[in-house]
Write a protein that holds these residues in place. Structure first.
Motif, PDB file in Angstrom:
ATOM      1  N   SER A 431       0.827  -1.202   0.000  1.00 51.37           N
ATOM      2  CA  SER A 431       0.000   0.000   0.000  1.00 51.37           C
ATOM      3  C   SER A 431       0.863   1.256   0.000  1.00 51.37           C
ATOM      4  CB  SER A 431      -0.927  -0.001   1.218  1.00 51.37           C
ATOM      5  OG  SER A 431      -0.174  -0.061   2.422  1.00 51.37           O
ATOM      6  N   SER A 432       2.118   1.158   0.461  1.00 51.51           N
ATOM      7  CA  SER A 432       3.015   2.318   0.464  1.00 51.51           C
ATOM      8  C   SER A 432       3.396   2.717  -0.954  1.00 51.51           C
ATOM      9  CB  SER A 432       4.285   2.002   1.253  1.00 51.51           C
ATOM     10  OG  SER A 432       3.989   1.699   2.595  1.00 51.51           O
ATOM     11  N   ARG A 433       3.729   1.734  -1.777  1.00 52.87           N
ATOM     12  CA  ARG A 433       4.100   1.968  -3.174  1.00 52.87           C
ATOM     13  C   ARG A 433       3.517   0.842  -4.016  1.00 52.87           C
ATOM     14  NH1 ARG A 433       7.586   4.460  -0.073  1.00 52.87           N
ATOM     15  NH2 ARG A 433       8.301   2.500   0.824  1.00 52.87           N
ATOM     16  N   PRO A 434       2.230   0.946  -4.351  1.00 55.82           N
ATOM     17  CA  PRO A 434       1.542  -0.153  -5.038  1.00 55.82           C
ATOM     18  C   PRO A 434       2.090  -0.461  -6.429  1.00 55.82           C
ATOM     19  CG  PRO A 434       0.127   1.792  -4.900  1.00 55.82           C
ATOM     20  CD  PRO A 434       1.305   2.062  -4.029  1.00 55.82           C
ATOM     21  N   ASN A 435       2.806   0.491  -7.036  1.00 58.81           N
ATOM     22  CA  ASN A 435       3.369   0.211  -8.364  1.00 58.81           C
ATOM     23  C   ASN A 435       4.567  -0.727  -8.295  1.00 58.81           C
ATOM     24  OD1 ASN A 435       1.532   1.771  -9.781  1.00 58.81           O
ATOM     25  ND2 ASN A 435       2.746   3.635  -9.560  1.00 58.81           N
ATOM     26  N   GLY A 436       5.239  -0.784  -7.146  1.00 56.53           N
ATOM     27  CA  GLY A 436       6.329  -1.733  -6.971  1.00 56.53           C
ATOM     28  C   GLY A 436       7.450  -1.548  -7.973  1.00 56.53           C
ATOM     29  N   TYR A 437       7.637  -2.545  -8.832  1.00 64.51           N
ATOM     30  CA  TYR A 437       8.770  -2.588  -9.771  1.00 64.51           C
ATOM     31  C   TYR A 437       8.248  -2.882 -11.183  1.00 64.51           C
ATOM     32  CZ  TYR A 437       7.882  -7.338  -8.099  1.00 64.51           C
ATOM     33  OH  TYR A 437       7.262  -8.498  -7.712  1.00 64.51           O
ATOM     34  N   LYS A 540      -1.196  -4.939  -2.935  1.00 68.83           N
ATOM     35  CA  LYS A 540      -1.246  -3.482  -3.098  1.00 68.83           C
ATOM     36  C   LYS A 540      -1.981  -2.796  -1.951  1.00 68.83           C
ATOM     37  CE  LYS A 540      -1.163  -3.372  -8.164  1.00 68.83           C
ATOM     38  NZ  LYS A 540      -1.859  -2.890  -9.380  1.00 68.83           N
ATOM     39  N   THR A 541      -2.787  -3.547  -1.226  1.00 67.75           N
ATOM     40  CA  THR A 541      -3.584  -2.962  -0.141  1.00 67.75           C
ATOM     41  C   THR A 541      -2.996  -3.253   1.231  1.00 67.75           C
ATOM     42  OG1 THR A 541      -5.008  -4.923   0.133  1.00 67.75           O
ATOM     43  CG2 THR A 541      -5.627  -3.333  -1.579  1.00 67.75           C
ATOM     44  N   GLN A 542      -1.868  -3.945   1.279  1.00 69.45           N
ATOM     45  CA  GLN A 542      -1.309  -4.390   2.558  1.00 69.45           C
ATOM     46  C   GLN A 542      -0.068  -3.575   2.940  1.00 69.45           C
ATOM     47  OE1 GLN A 542      -3.066  -6.782   4.216  1.00 69.45           O
ATOM     48  NE2 GLN A 542      -4.452  -6.639   2.442  1.00 69.45           N
TER      49      GLN A 542
END
Length: 625
Positions: A431-437, A540-542
């Motif tokens: 949830s902090s950075r849902p786009n990740g990599y 993405k929500t965790q």
């Protein structure tokens, strides 16, 4: 997204080994890796001339662990779904090992928070499109960065190195796969070394390489460079015959598994006592990218010195000259390469050592170009006596960063490289950075695609609409011993099960509620997929972290299912990725029944031939609009 995928296929069709940026070839639009789990890619060509393949592994932000196989003999490319619904974390990229029978073994694990490895083994020599079942290999500690080896002085075992016991370098010996493809530990796991007495938060980072015979070499740091402003770099090797841990001059430091660990420190006293175990003691946040043992008497390390506030990263070529480690400055690489300025400031853009000439390093550095300052690839060569001989830019005017390069092998003096391309926000989806990599994997290798013609041998194209357990669609078609059936469909999330497609002697569906693993029924036998028809979007929500959770699998919305059959091989593809491959005799195309589940069939296409995976992916493009 549609334009990006279209570019992928144009690149595949016009593939070339040119270094010009507009000729960079897109291996996959969705993939990333860390640089400590290796080999993340390998090339294998046997002496008989029957296998000449390249295998490249990666993980995407949906938790799909994947690999591309390039068959250079037959001019084909396949992308395989190794495991769906995994922890979406770039530390979890797969690693590869060629077994004595030439089958390919693939290891993977979660990032630190589960006491096991997973692996799958190809059922045919050299061919990962035939992966067998997933096997879980239990440990009693965390597992990250698997690095497997087979050594000629012990050809009946697999040696596996990783970050494990106490977050430290760990080694174990495995039996070779039995008739059920199962292995077991028969020595270890054992911690290799201890850093700073194993204090809280101490995490040495190690890279491994073998001589192929009797030694496994490792270079490692005191801890994570974020945690310590003076972070030493060490170099040892493990003698597999005696289990001795030795420094570069052969002085024994410890016996692995004896109960007594060799303890390293980032101090002058430690270097004074063990001068031949220390590579680097300069007052920097030192880290490493790769080691090379092409010349066992002159090992090479790709190292980065990071300053106190982590804003300046300097790349070095480090080589043992027989008496000391000679360090050659290559270039300044700016700071962290990614788009999130508040985390992972020690993440350099990366280096890779040439597989033929270890005095050549490929590095990602910031260059001002058409799209502003972007990380481009450069080639650096060091002369015999340690001076920088030359540098050459390889990619130009890239719209996005090129990072974490890896040399798979060389054709003559030409490296066959792969690297990440795109934006990067974090090593995990949360949830902090849902786009990740959300990077792609690019390469300078030729990617064969074959002829693409989606109109050739098309028997039927039809829109279906709503189906259910009661409302099914029957489709009459002509007989064919080779066929492809391509569906675009969605299954209601509150009834995520049921039969999807059936014809004489064959059916495909999700057999039970709560276990969305596709199952093929053919000839009275059931073949269940290793993979869930699901993704890891819920991450993405965790909260950000590695807590060992397996969150609820994300049910797919609209997706593509392709089933093909030719010459006794039945294959299934989910959203363009090869999922199942089964040997089945005597199957042929016959009248089809669609339905048996609650949902929608948008379109169906039926061909009287097998589509290549390149054609299957091109057919999928409208889904990404």
């Amino acid at each position: 997204m549609y334009k990006r995928l279209l570019l992928l296929f144009l690149c595949m069709i016009t593939a070339t080994t040119s270094w010009c940026e507009n000729k960079q070839n897109v291996l996959t639009e969705e993939g990333a890796w860390c640089w400590f789990a290796d080999p993340r890619a390998i090339h294998y060509a046997n002496e008989k001339g029957t296998i000449n393949n390249t295998y490249i592994g990666y993980i995407d932000v949906y938790g799909n662990i994947k690999a591309t196989q390039i068959d250079h003999l037959r001019g084909t490319t396949n992308e395989v779904l190794i495991r769906s619904y995994f922890q979406p974390d770039d530390h979890n990229n797969p690693t590869f090992l060629v077994l004595p029978d030439e089958r390919i073994m693939i290891f993977y694990s979660r990032h630190t928070d589960e006491p096991c490895f997973y692996y799958r083994i190809s059922q045919k020599a050299g061919d990962i499109t035939t992966l067998g079942k997933e096997v879980r290999l239990e440990t009693n500690h965390n597992t990250t960065y698997p690095s497997p080896f087979i050594l000629s002085e012990d050809p009946d075992h697999i040696y596996l190195c990783w970050r494990g016991i106490g977050w430290h370098p760990t080694i174990a010996r495995l039996t070779m796969p039995d008739k059920n493809d199962e292995v077991r530990f028969d020595w270890g796991p054992h911690q290799i070394v201890q850093s700073q007495k194993g204090g809280r938060g101490v995490r040495p980072y190690a890279k491994y390489m073998s001589n192929g015979k009797d030694r496994i070499y490792l270079a490692y740091t005191t801890t994570h460079p974020d945690n310590q402003s003076v972070n030493y770099l060490y170099f040892n090797y493990v003698d597999i015959n005696t289990h001795a841990l030795k420094d570069i001059k052969g002085n024994q430091l410890a016996t692995i598994g004896s109960g007594t660990l060799h303890n390293v420190e980032a101090t002058a006293d430690y270097k004074s006592n063990h001068p031949d175990a220390v590579v680097e003691d300069a007052p920097y946040r030192n880290w490493l990218w790769e080691i090379s043992m092409i010349d066992e008497q002159r090992p090479v390390i790709a190292m980065v010195r990071i300053n106190e506030d982590k804003t300046s990263h300097d790349y070095y070529h480090v080589k043992w000259n027989g008496s000391e480690w000679r360090k050659t400055f290559l270039t300044n690489a700016g700071g962290h390469f990614h788009q999130t300025p508040t985390i992972e400031k020690c993440y350099s853009a990366g280096m890779a050592i040439d597989k033929t000439n270890p005095d050549v390093i490929y590095a990602s550095v910031p260059v001002k170009g058409k799209y502003g300052k972007v990380y481009e690839l450069k080639r650096y060569e060091v002369e015999t006596y340690g001076t920088l001989a030359s540098s050459e830019q390889l990619t130009f005017d890239s719209p996005k960063n090129n990072a974490r390069p890896f040399v798979i092998y060389n054709i003559g003096d030409q490296p066959q490289l792969a690297w990440m391309h795109g934006d990067y926000y974090d090593w995990i989806v949360s949830s902090s950075r849902p786009n990740g990599y959300p990077t792609a994997i690019h390469t300078n290798m030729e990617i064969p695609a074959g002829r693409i013609d989606l109109e050739k041998d098309l028997l039927l194209q039809k829109r279906i609409g709503r189906v259910s357990t009661e409302r099914k669609e029957k489709i009459r078609t002509r007989k064919s011993d080779s066929f492809t059936i391509a569906l675009t469909l969605s299954i209601d999330h509150d009834a995520y099960y049921g039969n999807i497609i059936a014809m004489k002697g064959f059916s495909y569906g999700l057999p039970t509620e709560g276990n969305p693993k596709p199952c093929i029924e053919v000839g009275g036998k059931n073949y269940s997929s290793t993979n869930l028809l699901a993704n890891s979007a819920i991450w993405k929500t965790q909260n950000r972290g590695t807590g060992g959770h397996w969150y609820t699998p994300g049910k797919l919305d609209k997706f593509h299912l392709v089933i093909s059959y030719e010459k006794g091989i039945l294959r299934t593809y989910i959203n363009g990725l090869l999922d199942q491959s089964i040997e089945v005799k005597g199957l042929s195309l016959s009248d089809i029944t669609i339905g048996g589940f609650e949902g929608v069939i948008n379109t169906i296409r039926i061909y009287k031939r097998v589509l290549s995976q390149s054609e299957i992916k091109l057919f999928l493009l409208p889904l990404s609009k």
